[in-house]
Design an enzyme around this catalytic site. Structure first.
Site, PDB file in Angstrom:
ATOM      1  N   GLY A   1      38.272 -16.255  -1.474  1.00 41.62           N
ATOM      2  CA  GLY A   1      39.019 -16.382  -1.061  1.00 41.62           C
ATOM      3  C   GLY A   1      40.417 -15.989  -1.228  1.00 41.62           C
ATOM      4  O   GLY A   1      41.296 -16.029  -1.293  1.00 41.62           O
ATOM      5  N   THR A   2      40.044 -14.042  -0.863  1.00 39.38           N
ATOM      6  CA  THR A   2      40.927 -13.313  -0.970  1.00 39.38           C
ATOM      7  C   THR A   2      40.787 -12.279   0.039  1.00 39.38           C
ATOM      8  O   THR A   2      39.642 -11.892   1.288  1.00 39.38           O
ATOM      9  CB  THR A   2      40.461 -12.218  -1.822  1.00 39.38           C
TER      10      THR A   2
ATOM     11  N   MET B   1      37.423  -8.519   3.368  1.00 38.18           N
ATOM     12  CA  MET B   1      37.362 -10.222   3.309  1.00 38.18           C
ATOM     13  C   MET B   1      36.756 -11.230   2.529  1.00 38.18           C
ATOM     14  O   MET B   1      35.079 -10.604   2.578  1.00 38.18           O
ATOM     15  CB  MET B   1      37.522 -10.893   4.547  1.00 38.18           C
ATOM     16  N   GLU B   2      36.963 -11.487   1.369  1.00 34.29           N
ATOM     17  CA  GLU B   2      36.226 -13.083   0.427  1.00 34.29           C
ATOM     18  C   GLU B   2      36.222 -13.513   1.009  1.00 34.29           C
ATOM     19  O   GLU B   2      36.993 -14.671   0.668  1.00 34.29           O
ATOM     20  CB  GLU B   2      36.163 -12.196  -0.622  1.00 34.29           C
ATOM     21  N   PHE B   3      35.856 -14.156   2.309  1.00 35.47           N
ATOM     22  CA  PHE B   3      35.849 -15.871   2.569  1.00 35.47           C
ATOM     23  C   PHE B   3      35.423 -16.855   1.648  1.00 35.47           C
ATOM     24  O   PHE B   3      34.266 -16.142   0.599  1.00 35.47           O
ATOM     25  CB  PHE B   3      35.559 -15.969   4.049  1.00 35.47           C
TER      26      PHE B   3
END
Ligand SMILES: [Zn+2]
Length: 491
Positions: A347-348, A452-454
């Site tokens: 989430g980042t 992106m760390e979804f």
């Protein structure tokens, strides 16, 4: 109560002992570790035999603490409980995030929903909000989705085979769209599927591109939850020219999808032939401070020299075919200016640099300066900090913050932007490589690199609901990232 500094030696010794007795097939469980500050985790993450996902990240919690996510064996969890049970600083929880064990995780598609490319993929941004996607794309479907877009948008969407076949002999495919046939006019580059277990990464990218093409053709806009984009914005993003490499690590993804083993690396067996000794961590294999034992302080391990580590760096910078394919895209598209690598699950949005804390005051203190070899990577000291021009820092932070705002704006959950180094440094990562090229290779374009760390913390296998939410969140994030890139500048 644990005393943190004296415990360092014991931490390293005991974990080594744990792993020596753990079987390769042993189940990994999501674990949440809490402490009052990120610095409290430094000894834990310094031991690179523990699996903290793509990279260790300490996220703030609603009660003012910080949490670190890990994927640990039962033995490692027992050891942690023993080590910290009476400690007042660090607490360990092993069940809260154990979503992987639930039966509702999104299935992998069977067959080929795109019928070899005679059917084009269709994203969520062009559909009613009640419509969802039932399963994750299998490897064959990722390729037929690309073929389907070529067939549906002749002269507007192009694909080509990348030059290096994978260790298991697979041919990888890249595609480009929006700026015509002239490959010098492409400014945006996104890749996914580098870490095999991070399910849904390629899907996020393919469905977004499908949305852009469909909305462009029909003259409509896009809607992701509470976020909407006009047709003019769609056209603007496409006109920037988008290059996509949706499945960087097909060998690893084939293995993960068939085994459900949370596999991360590629499947190269030259350095190890069984269990966890197989494979290289592609996101430690890029040519940026790759030889970390030379470039970094001996007190940090930004990658691993051990083939059985999840962060095994390979046998040389760009030793892996997948890494070479990834890098070859910069040569074919020399105008690329913005890059995003799509990972999960934290989430980042991460921005440069990842090797040490940023500074904008001393240009000579930089990753190319041998004076600082052996000194990099200690985030708590001032001996070394990585140089970034102030204007670049402003630009990349603006883009990262805008991307986060877009993802939050969908209305489902929170995300944070932070500098990639965060809790702990990395070497050989794709985002740092992208940004470093400008200084390391005279004459090439400057590329802003992001990760992106979804997704949901350490939950590499989302439920079907989460899988769909990830598509909505990331697609709004891609829109904001691209629109900000256009606003900041593409030249
Ligand atoms: Zn990853």
């Amino acid at each position: 109560m644990k005393q943190f500094v004296p415990a360092a030696a014991a931490v390293a010794l005991q974990i080594t002992t744990c792993l020596a007795h753990a079987s390769h097939a042993e189940e990994l469980l999501p674990v949440q570790i809490r402490a009052p500050s990120p610095a409290h985790f430094s000894e834990l993450v310094a031991n690179n035999t523990l699996d903290f996902g793509c990279r260790p990240i300490a996220l703030p919690t609603s009660d003012g603490q910080f949490q670190l996510q890990g994927l640990l064996t039962r033995d490692q969890i027992s050891w942690l409980h023993g080590e910290y049970s009476s400690g007042e600083f660090i607490t360990v929880q092993e069940t809260v995030l154990d979503k992987r064990q639930t039966s509702g995780k999104a299935p992998i598609g069977t067959g080929d929903r795109f019928s070899g490319g005679s059917v084009a993929p269709s994203g969520l941004g062009t559909k009613a909000s009640t419509i969802t996607i039932a399963s994750i794309l299998n490897v064959n479907e990722i390729n037929s989705a690309i073929t389907g877009l070529v067939n549906a948008y002749p002269g507007a969407f192009f694909k080509y085979n990348l030059p290096y076949t994978t260790f298991q002999g697979r041919t990888s495919v890249a595609a480009y769209t929006g700026a015509g046939a002239d490959t010098s006019k492409y400014r945006l580059y996104l890749s996914a599927g580098m870490h095999a277990r991070e399910r849904g990464g390629p899907d996020n990218l393919i469905y977004w591109i499908s949305d852009l093409l469909a909305a462009n053709k029909s003259g409509s806009g896009l809607t992701y939850g509470s976020k909407s984009y006009t047709n003019a914005q769609v056209k603007s993003v496409l006109n920037a020219g988008i290059v996509l490499f949706p499945l960087v690590n097909p060998d690893g993804v084939v293995y993960d999808q068939s085994s459900g083993s949370l596999w991360r690396k590629n499947r190269n067996t030259r350095s190890g032939t069984s269990g966890s000794s197989i494979g290289v961590d592609l996101n430690r294999n890029f040519d940026f401070l790759w030889n970390f034992r030379k470039f970094f302080s001996s007190s940090v391990s930004p990658a691993s020299t051990s083939p059985s580590s999840e962060a095994f760096y390979g046998t040389a910078a760009e030793s892996e075919q997948e890494t070479k394919n990834h890098v070859s895209i910069y040569d074919k598209f020399p105008g690329i200016r913005w890059f995003m690598d799509i990972h999960s699950a934290a989430g980042t949005i991460l921005y440069s640099w990842g090797d040490d804390v940023n500074q904008s005051t001393d240009p000579n203190m930089n990753f190319l300066n041998a004076t600082y070899d052996g000194k990099r990577g200690v985030t708590s000291d001032t001996t070394y900090k990585e140089y970034i021009p102030a204007a670049d820092h402003t630009a990349i932070k603006r883009a990262a913050d805008a991307t986060v705002a877009g993802m939050k704006g969908v209305g489902s959950r929170s995300y944070v932007s932070q500098q990639a180094v965060g809790l702990y440094p990395t070497s050989g990562a794709s985002d740092d490589y992208a940004f470093s090229r400008f200084w390391a290779k005279p004459g090439v374009n400057k590329v802003y690199g992001f990760t992106m760390e979804f997704g949901y913390s350490t939950n590499f296998y989302p439920t079907t609901t989460e899988f769909n939410q990830n598509i909505l969140d990331t697609n709004a994030g891609f829109m904001e990232w691209a629109l900000t890139a256009i606003s900041v500048g593409l030249q």
